[in-house]
Design a protein around this motif. Structure first.
Motif, short mmCIF file in Angstrom:
data_model
loop_
_atom_site.label_atom_id
_atom_site.label_comp_id
_atom_site.label_asym_id
_atom_site.label_seq_id
_atom_site.Cartn_x
_atom_site.Cartn_y
_atom_site.Cartn_z
N UNK A 117 22.26 -26.43 -12.55
CA UNK A 117 22.79 -27.35 -11.55
C UNK A 117 22.48 -26.78 -10.18
N UNK A 118 22.04 -27.65 -9.28
CA UNK A 118 21.70 -27.24 -7.92
C UNK A 118 22.55 -28.03 -6.94
N UNK A 168 13.15 -27.53 -6.03
CA UNK A 168 12.79 -27.71 -4.63
C UNK A 168 12.34 -29.14 -4.31
N UNK A 169 12.28 -30.00 -5.30
CA UNK A 169 11.86 -31.39 -5.07
C UNK A 169 12.91 -32.12 -4.24
N UNK A 174 25.75 -32.23 -6.20
CA UNK A 174 25.07 -31.41 -7.19
C UNK A 174 24.19 -32.27 -8.08
N UNK A 175 23.07 -31.69 -8.53
CA UNK A 175 22.18 -32.35 -9.47
C UNK A 175 21.81 -31.37 -10.57
N UNK A 176 21.74 -31.86 -11.79
CA UNK A 176 21.20 -31.09 -12.91
C UNK A 176 19.74 -31.46 -13.03
N UNK A 177 18.87 -30.45 -12.93
CA UNK A 177 17.44 -30.70 -13.05
C UNK A 177 16.74 -29.43 -13.48
N UNK A 217 18.78 -31.05 1.84
CA UNK A 217 18.34 -29.67 1.77
C UNK A 217 19.08 -28.97 0.64
N UNK A 218 18.37 -28.13 -0.11
CA UNK A 218 18.99 -27.39 -1.21
C UNK A 218 19.79 -26.23 -0.62
#
Length: 68
Positions: free
Chosen positions: A3-4, A25-26, A16-19, A38-39
């Motif tokens: 998760x990011x 970095x996409x 947050x996104x799970x990828x 921005x991450x």
């Protein structure tokens, strides 16, 4: 899957996104639909149970002996 955490530059929302790691970095679209994000650097706390060091068992900070 990791998760990011991201922050939207348009509305300031944090989400947050799970990828997959390859896509970390996409560009990420916020829940409000804005594409300028921005991450964020996330920290992870790991807790566990480890035995306490035993006095006089050697080792120490540098293998024993020199930290007296």
């Amino acid at each position: 899957m990791p998760r990011y955490e991201y922050r939207c530059r348009s509305c300031g929302d944090t989400f947050e996104l799970s990828r997959p790691m390859a896509e970390s970095a996409a560009p990420a679209t916020c829940p409000a639909g804005h594409e300028d994000s921005v991450k964020l650097l996330s920290t992870v706390a790991v807790a566990g149970t480890a035995p306490a060091p035993t006095q006089g068992a050697g080792g120490g900070c540098c293998g024993g002996g020199c930290c007296g």
